[in-house]
Design an enzyme around this catalytic site. Sequence first.
Site, PDB file in Angstrom:
ATOM      1  N   ASP A   1       0.816  -1.221   0.000  1.00  0.00           N
ATOM      2  CA  ASP A   1       0.000   0.000   0.000  1.00  0.00           C
ATOM      3  C   ASP A   1       0.852   1.274   0.000  1.00  0.00           C
ATOM      4  OD1 ASP A   1      -2.009  -1.853   0.219  1.00  0.00           O
ATOM      5  OD2 ASP A   1      -2.570  -1.348   2.268  1.00  0.00           O
TER       6      ASP A   1
ATOM      7  N   ASP B   1      -0.265  -4.444  -3.792  1.00  0.00           N
ATOM      8  CA  ASP B   1      -1.285  -3.390  -3.896  1.00  0.00           C
ATOM      9  C   ASP B   1      -0.665  -2.014  -3.676  1.00  0.00           C
ATOM     10  OD1 ASP B   1      -3.018  -5.480  -4.183  1.00  0.00           O
ATOM     11  OD2 ASP B   1      -4.137  -5.129  -2.331  1.00  0.00           O
TER      12      ASP B   1
END
Length: 361
Positions: free
Chosen positions: A197, A218
């Site tokens: 992230d 991600d």
Amino acid sequence: MGYTNVSILLGLLMVFVTPMVFADDVTPIPEGKPQVAQWFNANVGPLAQRKGLDPALVAAEAAPRIINVNPKGGEFKTLTDAIKSVPAGNTKRVIIKMAPGEYKEKVTIDRNKPFITLMGQPNAMPVITYDGTAAKYGTVDSASLIILSDYFMAVNIVVKNTAPAPDGKTKGAQALSMRISGNFAAFYNCKFYGFQDTICDDTGNHFFKDCYVEGTFDFIFGSGTSMYLGTQLHVVGDGIRVIAAHAGKSAEEKSGYSFVHCKVTGTGGGIYLGRAWMSHPKVVYAYTEMTSVVNPTGWQENKTPAHDKTVFYGEYKCSGPGSHKAKRVPFTQDIDDKEANRFLSLGYIQGSKWLLPPPAL
């Protein structure tokens, strides 16, 4: 006619022939890299050459305020204090010039402080760094830099989250580098470092040019409508690694991520270009160089089979050993010229209304 009158006439002619143009929301980014700079200069010109910009932006740019930050002593010693000096309801551009060095701060720019620019030097880029984690702050609030306001710009800035890489066992180990939740934000020659992230590309229209983003899983995620141009996507670590997790939730959403003339690099192999975090992700790679680190399947298999019919994963004229389509998952979109142009023009991010080049200081 005297010399004075001739000079006046020439001056008037120069004023009237100075081009005033609307930025073109239709002309796509060219396939040839040498032509990209020409395209950018033609479509993202300075304020004086533009028509059609948002009136609030035009007014804000009329008389910018410049302030200086230097940890070793200056007008402000911390970036946080410099941002505090910007009044709530700010209506004019504030350019915060950051001296080289490390800024160990957790920085938030509130929604009521639009028109802020963070600017560093290209050869000695300032570094904003913090070690916030999801366990302490929550995932989206763990970022070292959080931008909630509109009309933000960053130029020549490095942003890091120095928390340890998630080990798969520690709960709440996600650690964002940056969260961008404001509308109309531009990033030029910036670098973002993290693991899981790295960037929460949360919501709004955003433009990244000549940037570098590093992470593991991600590491670009959210519901933003964003164009990444000439940006390196570098994947580190091991295990399952995914670049983009766009959070589209319905077919009606217009958000998505467009990666144009980017380069996918990293360590090891098996890297996925994206995954279906939500039901309707929209991610396109165009003219992008994909090295051998990319998984031959391209995209991660959907855990929910119904998402095979709702994802939009496009690839258009990409290159490199990682771009071969023979083993791609069946729901990969090999898009045509007409479809690709939607993701290759400034209209995708409403750029003609707000996108300006970096300030010339």
